[in-house]
Design a protein around this motif. Structure first.
Motif, PDB file in Angstrom:
ATOM      1  N   ASP A 132      -3.196   9.941   2.374  1.00  0.00           N
ATOM      2  CA  ASP A 132      -1.760  10.189   2.313  1.00  0.00           C
ATOM      3  C   ASP A 132      -1.533  11.961   2.579  1.00  0.00           C
ATOM      4  OD1 ASP A 132      -1.354   7.637   1.983  1.00  0.00           O
ATOM      5  OD2 ASP A 132      -0.810   7.926  -0.353  1.00  0.00           O
ATOM      6  N   HIS A 188       8.672   6.658   4.194  1.00  0.00           N
ATOM      7  CA  HIS A 188       8.930   5.834   2.949  1.00  0.00           C
ATOM      8  C   HIS A 188       7.809   5.044   2.748  1.00  0.00           C
ATOM      9  CE1 HIS A 188       9.986   3.136   6.084  1.00  0.00           C
ATOM     10  NE2 HIS A 188      10.868   3.831   6.583  1.00  0.00           N
ATOM     11  N   SER A 189       7.652   4.216   1.737  1.00  0.00           N
ATOM     12  CA  SER A 189       6.765   3.159   1.124  1.00  0.00           C
ATOM     13  C   SER A 189       6.232   2.468   2.271  1.00  0.00           C
ATOM     14  CB  SER A 189       7.209   2.606  -0.029  1.00  0.00           C
ATOM     15  OG  SER A 189       8.280   1.617   0.151  1.00  0.00           O
ATOM     16  N   GLU A 190       7.326   1.880   3.162  1.00  0.00           N
ATOM     17  CA  GLU A 190       6.891   0.906   4.185  1.00  0.00           C
ATOM     18  C   GLU A 190       6.381   1.551   5.271  1.00  0.00           C
ATOM     19  OE1 GLU A 190       9.933   0.964   2.670  1.00  0.00           O
ATOM     20  OE2 GLU A 190       9.913  -0.966   1.638  1.00  0.00           O
ATOM     21  N   SER A 191       6.742   2.782   5.729  1.00  0.00           N
ATOM     22  CA  SER A 191       6.167   3.574   6.844  1.00  0.00           C
ATOM     23  C   SER A 191       4.700   4.194   6.474  1.00  0.00           C
ATOM     24  CB  SER A 191       6.977   4.469   7.506  1.00  0.00           C
ATOM     25  OG  SER A 191       7.223   5.509   6.377  1.00  0.00           O
ATOM     26  N   TYR A 194       1.568   3.010   8.132  1.00  0.00           N
ATOM     27  CA  TYR A 194       1.591   3.136   9.484  1.00  0.00           C
ATOM     28  C   TYR A 194       1.155   4.399  10.063  1.00  0.00           C
ATOM     29  CZ  TYR A 194       3.353   4.170  14.115  1.00  0.00           C
ATOM     30  OH  TYR A 194       3.815   4.510  15.224  1.00  0.00           O
TER      31      TYR A 194
END
Length: 208
Positions: A132, A188-191, A194
């Motif tokens: 990350d 954000h957590s969803e991206s 990706y």
């Protein structure tokens, strides 16, 4: 105290050898002109694999770039070398104080108006799997992410190391390849997954 002194002494000697070794190499930079132009007006985060850091670290010495370095004993040794090479440091690791190091890196980039560098699969792997750090740092600092790869004509590869570290041999031609800079516009957590995959694909696109 003895351990600290011995670490400092060994780091000083290693840094001296590194400078000598680095000067024996030949260098080519692909795609750097546009990155250099960008750096004059914007901040960037250089993102590279841990095993390919030898040549870029030498080429960018003395620029005050902020390096995220592990808080481990090995990280302490590396930190002392990087300081001697003119890097700024933000200390931490992905397992323990990584969040602190990343926040410190963001603050340093904004306060010092400096670029940063992240070995995206460090400090302990898995090898060539993006974590990350670079994504978070680039987003929070509003900086451009620059994928970087290295191709050396002759290397000693340390097969037992987790990263299979590449040491360019004296006289080798080191080709440093700078990818197209890009920005993470939202995170954000969803991206996050990706964006990790996006950076990983950008690194692989510069060479296997």
């Amino acid at each position: 105290m003895t351990r600290i002194t011995s670490t400092a002494t060994l780091a000083a000697l290693t840094c001296q050898l590194y400078r000598i070794w680095g000067r024996t190499l030949r260098y080519e930079r692909d795609g750097y002109n546009s990155v250099q132009t960008l750096r004059k007006r914007e901040r960037v985060v250089f993102a590279l694999w841990h095993d390919e850091l030898f040549a870029p670290c030498f080429l960018h010495r003395g620029e005050g770039i902020i390096a995220l370095v592990s808080a481990s004993r090995d990280g302490e040794f590396l930190a002392r070398i990087l300081e001697r090479l003119g890097y700024n440091l933000s200390r931490g690791s992905s397992r323990r104080s990584g969040v602190r190091a990343l926040k410190g890196g963001v603050n340093m980039m904004q306060r010092l108006n400096r670029d940063a560098v992240v070995t995206v699969d460090g400090p302990t792997g898995p090898r060539h799997k993006v974590k990350d750090g670079a994504v978070y740092l680039g987003y929070k600092a509003g900086a451009w992410i620059v994928p970087v790869r290295v191709r050396s004509s002759r290397v000693k590869r340390f097969e037992r190391a987790w990263d299979r570290f590449q040491l360019p041999l004296p006289g080798a031609l080191c080709r440093i390849i700078y990818g197209v800079p890009y920005k993470v516009e939202e995170l954000h957590s969803e991206s996050l997954a990706y964006e990790r995959q996006r950076l990983q694909q950008a690194l692989y696109a510069l060479g296997e």
